[in-house]
Write a protein that holds these residues in place. Structure first.
Motif, PDB file in Angstrom:
ATOM      1  N   ASP A 185      42.448  28.193  38.249  1.00  0.00           N
ATOM      2  CA  ASP A 185      41.630  27.702  37.141  1.00  0.00           C
ATOM      3  C   ASP A 185      40.246  28.349  37.123  1.00  0.00           C
ATOM      4  OD1 ASP A 185      43.660  26.072  36.287  1.00  0.00           O
ATOM      5  OD2 ASP A 185      42.875  24.262  37.245  1.00  0.00           O
ATOM      6  N   THR A 186      39.671  28.530  38.308  1.00  0.00           N
ATOM      7  CA  THR A 186      38.339  29.130  38.381  1.00  0.00           C
ATOM      8  C   THR A 186      38.365  30.584  37.930  1.00  0.00           C
ATOM      9  OG1 THR A 186      37.839  27.688  40.262  1.00  0.00           O
ATOM     10  CG2 THR A 186      36.361  29.549  39.904  1.00  0.00           C
ATOM     11  N   VAL A 187      39.418  31.299  38.310  1.00  0.00           N
ATOM     12  CA  VAL A 187      39.575  32.696  37.916  1.00  0.00           C
ATOM     13  C   VAL A 187      39.784  32.790  36.414  1.00  0.00           C
ATOM     14  CG1 VAL A 187      41.010  34.755  38.157  1.00  0.00           C
ATOM     15  CG2 VAL A 187      40.479  33.365  40.168  1.00  0.00           C
ATOM     16  N   LYS A 188      40.629  31.918  35.873  1.00  0.00           N
ATOM     17  CA  LYS A 188      40.881  31.953  34.420  1.00  0.00           C
ATOM     18  C   LYS A 188      39.604  31.650  33.645  1.00  0.00           C
ATOM     19  CE  LYS A 188      43.750  30.109  30.715  1.00  0.00           C
ATOM     20  NZ  LYS A 188      42.590  29.770  29.853  1.00  0.00           N
ATOM     21  N   ALA A 189      38.827  30.698  34.126  1.00  0.00           N
ATOM     22  CA  ALA A 189      37.574  30.369  33.451  1.00  0.00           C
ATOM     23  C   ALA A 189      36.630  31.566  33.445  1.00  0.00           C
ATOM     24  CB  ALA A 189      36.918  29.170  34.129  1.00  0.00           C
ATOM     25  N   ALA A 190      36.612  32.292  34.560  1.00  0.00           N
ATOM     26  CA  ALA A 190      35.767  33.481  34.643  1.00  0.00           C
ATOM     27  C   ALA A 190      36.233  34.545  33.658  1.00  0.00           C
ATOM     28  CB  ALA A 190      35.766  34.025  36.071  1.00  0.00           C
ATOM     29  N   LEU A 191      37.543  34.779  33.569  1.00  0.00           N
ATOM     30  CA  LEU A 191      38.088  35.747  32.623  1.00  0.00           C
ATOM     31  C   LEU A 191      37.772  35.344  31.185  1.00  0.00           C
ATOM     32  CD1 LEU A 191      41.573  36.475  34.247  1.00  0.00           C
ATOM     33  CD2 LEU A 191      39.829  38.207  33.726  1.00  0.00           C
ATOM     34  N   ASP A 192      37.930  34.065  30.899  1.00  0.00           N
ATOM     35  CA  ASP A 192      37.663  33.584  29.538  1.00  0.00           C
ATOM     36  C   ASP A 192      36.214  33.836  29.127  1.00  0.00           C
ATOM     37  OD1 ASP A 192      40.257  32.724  29.239  1.00  0.00           O
ATOM     38  OD2 ASP A 192      39.832  30.621  29.712  1.00  0.00           O
ATOM     39  N   GLY A 193      35.317  33.878  30.100  1.00  0.00           N
ATOM     40  CA  GLY A 193      33.908  34.072  29.800  1.00  0.00           C
ATOM     41  C   GLY A 193      33.488  35.522  29.691  1.00  0.00           C
ATOM     42  N   LEU A 194      34.425  36.440  29.899  1.00  0.00           N
ATOM     43  CA  LEU A 194      34.115  37.875  29.846  1.00  0.00           C
ATOM     44  C   LEU A 194      34.551  38.493  28.514  1.00  0.00           C
ATOM     45  CD1 LEU A 194      35.327  38.965  33.408  1.00  0.00           C
ATOM     46  CD2 LEU A 194      32.958  38.583  32.683  1.00  0.00           C
ATOM     47  N   LYS A 195      33.808  39.492  28.074  1.00  0.00           N
ATOM     48  CA  LYS A 195      34.214  40.291  26.917  1.00  0.00           C
ATOM     49  C   LYS A 195      34.948  41.538  27.412  1.00  0.00           C
ATOM     50  CE  LYS A 195      30.263  38.828  24.113  1.00  0.00           C
ATOM     51  NZ  LYS A 195      29.035  39.260  23.381  1.00  0.00           N
ATOM     52  N   GLU A 196      35.607  42.205  26.509  1.00  0.00           N
ATOM     53  CA  GLU A 196      36.342  43.413  26.877  1.00  0.00           C
ATOM     54  C   GLU A 196      35.414  44.419  27.569  1.00  0.00           C
ATOM     55  OE1 GLU A 196      38.537  47.008  24.495  1.00  0.00           O
ATOM     56  OE2 GLU A 196      39.167  44.950  23.978  1.00  0.00           O
ATOM     57  N   GLY A 197      35.831  44.907  28.747  1.00  0.00           N
ATOM     58  CA  GLY A 197      35.066  45.877  29.507  1.00  0.00           C
ATOM     59  C   GLY A 197      34.122  45.272  30.524  1.00  0.00           C
ATOM     60  N   GLU A 198      33.909  43.961  30.479  1.00  0.00           N
ATOM     61  CA  GLU A 198      32.986  43.309  31.411  1.00  0.00           C
ATOM     62  C   GLU A 198      33.676  42.945  32.722  1.00  0.00           C
ATOM     63  OE1 GLU A 198      29.761  41.192  28.394  1.00  0.00           O
ATOM     64  OE2 GLU A 198      31.361  39.966  29.300  1.00  0.00           O
ATOM     65  N   THR A 199      32.904  43.012  33.824  1.00  0.00           N
ATOM     66  CA  THR A 199      33.407  42.679  35.156  1.00  0.00           C
ATOM     67  C   THR A 199      32.655  41.470  35.689  1.00  0.00           C
ATOM     68  OG1 THR A 199      33.915  44.995  35.616  1.00  0.00           O
ATOM     69  CG2 THR A 199      33.787  43.529  37.510  1.00  0.00           C
TER      70      THR A 199
ATOM     71  N   TYR B 103      37.592  36.624  44.450  1.00  0.00           N
ATOM     72  CA  TYR B 103      38.139  37.457  43.392  1.00  0.00           C
ATOM     73  C   TYR B 103      37.031  38.204  42.667  1.00  0.00           C
ATOM     74  CZ  TYR B 103      42.357  34.498  43.741  1.00  0.00           C
ATOM     75  OH  TYR B 103      43.469  33.819  44.178  1.00  0.00           O
ATOM     76  N   PHE B 104      37.414  39.369  42.131  1.00  0.00           N
ATOM     77  CA  PHE B 104      36.600  40.109  41.179  1.00  0.00           C
ATOM     78  C   PHE B 104      37.534  40.498  40.044  1.00  0.00           C
ATOM     79  CE2 PHE B 104      34.726  40.666  45.328  1.00  0.00           C
ATOM     80  CZ  PHE B 104      33.363  40.500  45.113  1.00  0.00           C
ATOM     81  N   VAL B 105      37.154  40.198  38.806  1.00  0.00           N
ATOM     82  CA  VAL B 105      38.040  40.476  37.675  1.00  0.00           C
ATOM     83  C   VAL B 105      37.288  41.206  36.569  1.00  0.00           C
ATOM     84  CG1 VAL B 105      39.580  38.518  38.110  1.00  0.00           C
ATOM     85  CG2 VAL B 105      37.558  38.217  36.658  1.00  0.00           C
ATOM     86  N   ARG B 106      38.058  41.932  35.769  1.00  0.00           N
ATOM     87  CA  ARG B 106      37.517  42.651  34.617  1.00  0.00           C
ATOM     88  C   ARG B 106      38.491  42.513  33.457  1.00  0.00           C
ATOM     89  NH1 ARG B 106      37.471  48.421  36.067  1.00  0.00           N
ATOM     90  NH2 ARG B 106      39.646  48.356  35.356  1.00  0.00           N
ATOM     91  N   VAL B 107      37.974  42.276  32.277  1.00  0.00           N
ATOM     92  CA  VAL B 107      38.814  42.248  31.069  1.00  0.00           C
ATOM     93  C   VAL B 107      38.941  43.668  30.549  1.00  0.00           C
ATOM     94  CG1 VAL B 107      39.015  41.461  28.689  1.00  0.00           C
ATOM     95  CG2 VAL B 107      38.207  39.895  30.449  1.00  0.00           C
ATOM     96  N   ASP B 108      40.167  44.179  30.525  1.00  0.00           N
ATOM     97  CA  ASP B 108      40.408  45.561  30.088  1.00  0.00           C
ATOM     98  C   ASP B 108      40.698  45.666  28.603  1.00  0.00           C
ATOM     99  OD1 ASP B 108      40.128  46.538  32.719  1.00  0.00           O
ATOM    100  OD2 ASP B 108      42.217  46.021  33.162  1.00  0.00           O
ATOM    101  N   LYS B 109      41.455  44.681  28.066  1.00  0.00           N
ATOM    102  CA  LYS B 109      41.798  44.718  26.641  1.00  0.00           C
ATOM    103  C   LYS B 109      41.768  43.296  26.097  1.00  0.00           C
ATOM    104  CE  LYS B 109      44.835  47.521  24.974  1.00  0.00           C
ATOM    105  NZ  LYS B 109      46.117  48.191  24.615  1.00  0.00           N
TER     106      LYS B 109
END
Length: 354
Positions: free
Chosen positions: A252-266, A277-283
């Motif tokens: 849930d914490t990872v998904k919340a972080a992804l939801d808060g990112l725009k395309e290209g953001e890490t 974890y470290f995540v980036r939205v690619d598309k």
């Protein structure tokens, strides 16, 4: 033709019976009843025999030939019941569904056409002609029984198509959307020893893992750094994935972080109970994954609607299974598949081909 599909599924390959003693049962006896319908023991037995062939081949390939003919008294699933009982219950559940659908054909204006009946008759004729009388007797396979099963299967397919056609297949782009992401995971769960047993990490080991994650965070902040370069510098792997807005597989914490990112953001370092974890939205939209998700949603809607309609019909249909008669179905004699081109001295049960 649907009947040909059944011939391919139930009757593919050449079946060999270990011995031919005859089923020794009253095939006309009712093994189950429901409103205005009886299910014959002969039909249930015949259906079980083809399922037996499929399962014996599968388990023989996994566990070895020594298990052939013996798997039916084992609890291979860990459910507390034998394979034989599981198979019988599965067949009776399927026959319950088939006869329920048959009873409601008029509700959907479904019928067996002359073409359907001709295809069924031809398949039955080919099947009976292809096998010895001894083998047919062992399976309890006669014209009436095989015709009934093929007819039920064809009705089931037609009714399923008609019921599922009622489902809502309009899936919005927002609901179907799958975002593409990349992720680095630094596990902080307890380690395992050489024997595979879990060992609790010491405070020092936990501190070292956190230091590694913080070093990764520091490297990501360097000018020109990417998730890939920071991961490589710290000995970690970047993995790609996709997720939908209702994803339940991500933390849930990872998904919340992804939801808060725009395309290209890490993201910065994400700390959970089990990992960093470290995540980036690619598309923002992964087209291929989104279309696959759309079709999956549609398929689920169709299946859910079918199950809802079927269960509604079955609620008060007085379905009863005669367990004592069901016990007469035996898997003692092995019934396995065989390459139709292979030579053998055993008299076989040969199937029709599509």
């Amino acid at each position: 033709m649907r009947v040909k599909r059944l011939a391919a599924v139930l009757m593919a390959g050449t079946l060999l019976v270990s011995s031919m003693t005859g089923c020794g049962m009253n095939k006309d006896a009712a093994v189950a009843t429901m409103k205005d319908q009886e299910v014959s023991l002969g039909l249930a037995n015949f259906y079980c025999k083809f399922q037996q062939a499929s399962y014996e081949d599968m388990y023989k390939s996994i566990l070895g030939a020594s298990t052939e003919g013996s798997i039916w008294e084992k609890d291979l699933s860990g459910s507390g019941t034998t394979m034989a009982d599981n198979m019988k219950d599965s067949v009776m559940e399927e026959l319950h569904a088939m006869y329920t659908l048959k009873a409601h054909m008029a509700d959907y204006k479904v019928e067996l056409t002359d073409e359907d009946n001709k295809a069924i008759d031809n398949a039955v004729e080919d099947f009976i002609a292809a096998n010895s009388q001894e083998a047919l007797k062992e399976m309890g396979a006669d014209v009436e029984t095989v015709t009934e099963l093929l007819s039920l299967y064809t009705i089931q397919q037609k009714m399923t198509d008609a019921i599922e056609a009622e489902a809502d297949t309009n899936v919005s782009d927002e609901e179907a959307n799958m975002r593409g992401y990349s992720m680095v995971t630094i596990s902080s769960t307890d380690s395992t020893d050489e024997s595979g047993d879990e060992t609790e990490d010491t405070d020092e080991e936990k501190a070292q893992l956190k230091s590694k994650a913080e070093k990764m965070q520091e490297d990501l902040l360097a000018e020109g750094a990417t998730l890939e370069s920071a991961a490589e510098a710290n000995g970690y792997e970047v993995k790609a994935g996709t997720y939908a807005k209702d994803d339940s597989t991500l933390d849930d914490t990872v998904k919340a972080a992804l939801d808060g990112l725009k395309e290209g953001e890490t993201s910065s370092m994400i700390e959970t109970e089990s990992a960093y974890y470290f995540v980036r939205v690619d598309k923002e939209t992964d087209e291929e994954a989104t279309e696959q998700n759309r079709q999956s949603i549609i398929s689920t809607r169709k299946s859910d609607h079918y199950n809802e309609v079927l269960s509604g019909w079955q609620e008060n249909d007085d379905w009863k299974v005669d367990d004592k008669k069901l016990e007469q179905i035996s898997f003692k004699n092995s019934l396995t598949g065989q390459d139709p081109n292979a030579s053998t001295e055993t008299e076989g049960v040969q199937s029709t081909q599509e």
